[in-house]
Design a protein around this motif. Structure first.
Motif, PDB file in Angstrom:
ATOM      1  N   ASP A 118      63.922  41.369 -90.198  1.00 28.10           N
ATOM      2  CA  ASP A 118      63.444  41.716 -88.759  1.00 28.10           C
ATOM      3  C   ASP A 118      64.675  41.898 -87.900  1.00 28.10           C
ATOM      4  O   ASP A 118      64.612  41.818 -86.762  1.00 28.10           O
ATOM      5  N   ARG A 119      65.939  42.369 -88.465  1.00 31.34           N
ATOM      6  CA  ARG A 119      66.910  43.026 -87.795  1.00 31.34           C
ATOM      7  C   ARG A 119      66.753  44.499 -87.639  1.00 31.34           C
ATOM      8  O   ARG A 119      65.875  44.886 -88.191  1.00 31.34           O
ATOM      9  N   ILE A 120      67.028  44.918 -86.380  1.00 27.61           N
ATOM     10  CA  ILE A 120      66.713  46.340 -85.886  1.00 27.61           C
ATOM     11  C   ILE A 120      67.963  47.108 -85.719  1.00 27.61           C
ATOM     12  O   ILE A 120      69.109  46.570 -85.337  1.00 27.61           O
ATOM     13  N   PHE A 121      67.984  48.271 -85.881  1.00 22.23           N
ATOM     14  CA  PHE A 121      69.093  49.197 -85.843  1.00 22.23           C
ATOM     15  C   PHE A 121      68.576  50.703 -85.244  1.00 22.23           C
ATOM     16  O   PHE A 121      67.603  50.958 -85.648  1.00 22.23           O
ATOM     17  N   VAL A 156      64.750  51.530 -96.885  1.00 20.34           N
ATOM     18  CA  VAL A 156      65.453  50.599 -96.261  1.00 20.34           C
ATOM     19  C   VAL A 156      65.900  49.559 -97.203  1.00 20.34           C
ATOM     20  O   VAL A 156      64.804  48.929 -97.690  1.00 20.34           O
ATOM     21  N   HIS A 157      67.018  49.139 -97.631  1.00 15.98           N
ATOM     22  CA  HIS A 157      67.405  48.199 -98.522  1.00 15.98           C
ATOM     23  C   HIS A 157      68.450  47.539 -97.656  1.00 15.98           C
ATOM     24  O   HIS A 157      69.630  48.026 -97.628  1.00 15.98           O
ATOM     25  N   ALA A 171      66.334  57.444 -84.966  1.00 15.11           N
ATOM     26  CA  ALA A 171      65.346  56.695 -85.851  1.00 15.11           C
ATOM     27  C   ALA A 171      65.640  54.912 -85.662  1.00 15.11           C
ATOM     28  O   ALA A 171      66.812  54.573 -85.558  1.00 15.11           O
ATOM     29  N   ILE A 172      64.700  54.306 -85.311  1.00 18.82           N
ATOM     30  CA  ILE A 172      64.727  52.806 -85.268  1.00 18.82           C
ATOM     31  C   ILE A 172      64.273  52.181 -86.393  1.00 18.82           C
ATOM     32  O   ILE A 172      63.073  52.385 -86.735  1.00 18.82           O
ATOM     33  N   PRO A 203      57.052  48.922 -89.281  1.00 17.67           N
ATOM     34  CA  PRO A 203      56.857  48.022 -90.345  1.00 17.67           C
ATOM     35  C   PRO A 203      58.076  47.318 -90.904  1.00 17.67           C
ATOM     36  O   PRO A 203      59.166  48.050 -90.636  1.00 17.67           O
ATOM     37  N   ARG A 204      58.166  46.217 -91.535  1.00 14.83           N
ATOM     38  CA  ARG A 204      59.389  45.871 -92.147  1.00 14.83           C
ATOM     39  C   ARG A 204      59.841  46.730 -93.164  1.00 14.83           C
ATOM     40  O   ARG A 204      59.132  47.383 -94.014  1.00 14.83           O
ATOM     41  N   ARG A 205      61.001  46.942 -93.342  1.00 16.75           N
ATOM     42  CA  ARG A 205      61.913  48.076 -94.200  1.00 16.75           C
ATOM     43  C   ARG A 205      61.326  49.201 -93.915  1.00 16.75           C
ATOM     44  O   ARG A 205      61.051  50.125 -94.884  1.00 16.75           O
TER      45      ARG A 205
END
Length: 111
Positions: free
Chosen positions: A36-39, A57-58, A29-30, A14-16
Motif C-alpha cells: 500500500d505504498r504509493i508513487f 509492479v514488483h 502514473a500513480i 489495485p495492489r501492484r
C-alpha cells in the motif's frame, strides 16, 4: 508551504497496479505496491515510449511492458545496465485519500 490536490482514493488503484491522471503536460502514473505504498512517475518510458502504468509492479519498481526496462518508483531511475529515468512526483496519503503536490505539477507545466 505546499499545496496538495486530491487525485483519488487508495482503493481506486489495485495492489501492484496503477491508474493515470492527465495533466496539461502529459500523463502521470500513480502506482500502489503490495504494501500500500504509493508513487507517481511519468507514464512514458524514455526508451521507446511504453506506458509504464501498464507495466508489472514488483516491490518498489515497475517493468516497462514494451522492452522490460525496470524503473525505481522511488527515484524514477532505470535499474541495472539501462540508463535514463522518468520524473517522480510527491504524493501524500491522508486516510484513504491520495494527494499530489500541486507545486510539482506547476513546475512541470513551466518546463
Amino acid at each position: 508551504m505546499n499545496d496538495w490536490i486530491e487525485i483519488g482514493k487508495l482503493d481506486d488503484i489495485p495492489r501492484r497496479g496503477a491508474r493515470c491522471i492527465q495533466t496539461g503536460s502529459g500523463r502521470i502514473a500513480i502506482f500502489r505496491t503490495a504494501e500500500d505504498r504509493i508513487f507517481a512517475i511519468d507514464d512514458r518510458c524514455p526508451h521507446k515510449g511504453g506506458p509504464l502504468s501498464q507495466g508489472i509492479v514488483h516491490g518498489s519498481q515497475v517493468t516497462c511492458p514494451l522492452h522490460n526496462w525496470v524503473f525505481s518508483l522511488d527515484t524514477g531511475l532505470a535499474q541495472g545496465a539501462d540508463e535514463g529515468g522518468v520524473r517522480t512526483y510527491s504524493l501524500q496519503l491522508h486516510g484513504d485519500r491520495i494527494l499530489i503536490d500541486a507545486q510539482s505539477l506547476t513546475a512541470l507545466s513551466a518546463a
